[in-house]
Design a protein around this motif. Sequence first.
Motif, mmCIF file in Angstrom:
data_model
loop_
_atom_site.group_PDB
_atom_site.id
_atom_site.type_symbol
_atom_site.label_atom_id
_atom_site.label_comp_id
_atom_site.label_asym_id
_atom_site.label_seq_id
_atom_site.Cartn_x
_atom_site.Cartn_y
_atom_site.Cartn_z
ATOM 1 N N TYR A 194 61.608 9.516 89.514
ATOM 2 C CA TYR A 194 60.695 10.225 90.408
ATOM 3 C C TYR A 194 59.732 8.907 90.731
ATOM 4 O O TYR A 194 59.436 7.963 89.105
ATOM 5 N N CYS A 195 59.298 8.780 91.358
ATOM 6 C CA CYS A 195 58.094 7.843 91.795
ATOM 7 C C CYS A 195 56.425 8.315 92.368
ATOM 8 O O CYS A 195 56.369 8.969 93.383
ATOM 9 N N TYR A 209 56.725 3.884 88.968
ATOM 10 C CA TYR A 209 58.310 5.028 88.909
ATOM 11 C C TYR A 209 58.879 4.782 87.202
ATOM 12 O O TYR A 209 58.387 4.044 86.422
ATOM 13 N N SER A 211 62.404 5.616 85.981
ATOM 14 C CA SER A 211 63.983 5.516 86.228
ATOM 15 C C SER A 211 64.715 5.359 84.519
ATOM 16 O O SER A 211 64.434 4.946 84.135
ATOM 17 N N GLU A 226 66.429 -0.805 93.252
ATOM 18 C CA GLU A 226 64.794 0.372 94.429
ATOM 19 C C GLU A 226 65.591 0.391 95.447
ATOM 20 O O GLU A 226 65.197 1.281 96.264
ATOM 21 N N LEU A 230 66.442 4.190 94.293
ATOM 22 C CA LEU A 230 65.316 4.710 95.177
ATOM 23 C C LEU A 230 64.950 4.964 96.839
ATOM 24 O O LEU A 230 64.156 5.882 97.714
ATOM 25 N N LEU A 236 60.269 6.913 100.161
ATOM 26 C CA LEU A 236 60.293 5.847 99.175
ATOM 27 C C LEU A 236 60.343 4.539 100.146
ATOM 28 O O LEU A 236 60.445 3.311 99.662
#
Length: 377
Positions: A194-195, A209, A211, A226, A230, A236
């Motif tokens: 999550y970011c 974030y 990961s 990413e 993401l 995002l």
Amino acid sequence: MLYDTIIIGGGLGGLTTSIELARKGFKVLVIEKYTYPFHRVCGEYISNEVRPYIESLGINLSQLGAANIDRFQLSSVNGNSIFTNLQMGGFGISRYTIDYELYLIARKLGVTFELNTIVDEIQKINDVFFVDTYLSETFEAKMVIGAYGKRAKLDKILHRKFSNQQTAYIGVKYHIKYDFPKNLIALHNFDGGYCGISAIENDKYCLCYLSERENLRMNGGIPEMEENILFKNPFLKNIFTNAEFLFPKPEVINEISFVKKNATSEHILMVGDTAGLIAPLAGNGMSMAIRAGVLSAELVSKFLKKDISREELEKYYTKVWNQNFQNRIWRGRQLQKLFGNEIYSNLAVAVLSKVPILLRPIIKSTHGKVLKISQTN
């Protein structure tokens, strides 16, 4: 020189502890591996539970440009989202700025600093600690406090049980320019992490974030991860596509683990992430570190004045630490199981969208009470 206390690590927990002990008249040395000011991988949102304390030190958060944050957005991997008000709220300020301000206060109070220095060994002989650095210097103290962060070589030296376990996560941080509400903190899920994004000083935003390491291994690099992982969350994708990135490269930390730790080890008190790491989605690691610094200094002061024994110090600190943080960290771990997973995050946001009243107690459960300024005297 025999110091009253040596603090290993000069983050929020270490700096707060040093300030409180110096205010009580003790000789304190902080050993930090970098030189202030510098950036750290951190979400850079601080709960208002410690704002009165920070301001009591003479730090003018408004003058520093800290952003006041009172709204929260949560999105699932597929882009569904929900908003709510933050009852306590918080503020956004970079570690580059807030750590430097605390460092200046500590220096003014007489705290000694050894910067660009790494601790190689700690030995306790009778009632004195001997702290060896990589430069072959040795410092002596009656007490040592560990405030060196999430994970370090020192954990293995101290034979901490979790130190040989593999780490599951990496953390990545950027500072960006982006069109985004300054009073909002958002948490966007993606598969395996999550970011978060929130405002800090000087019209900038912290984008940070967490990961699973497997995402990086499967994609070969951070940019590829990413784009392939993401970007599946439309929020995002929009941020990474349209933001102006201010760092030449991201700040990255590889050693992140949420396993249970002990508040003491080899007669050393642990503060902040060194004692226990709360899931970043709870947004309270920074305030917890500051609170732990105040609590540790209170008890260490009693020990140095010979009001309590070393055994009593360790017993009382463990008890106080558990009372203040154990349940918060446990709740954060349970919340983490719901997020960073496509199915669970989509389901959680769908349920919370239909029953939004549930979100407020969830957020409240990871926050503490306001730190009373009287506790610091």
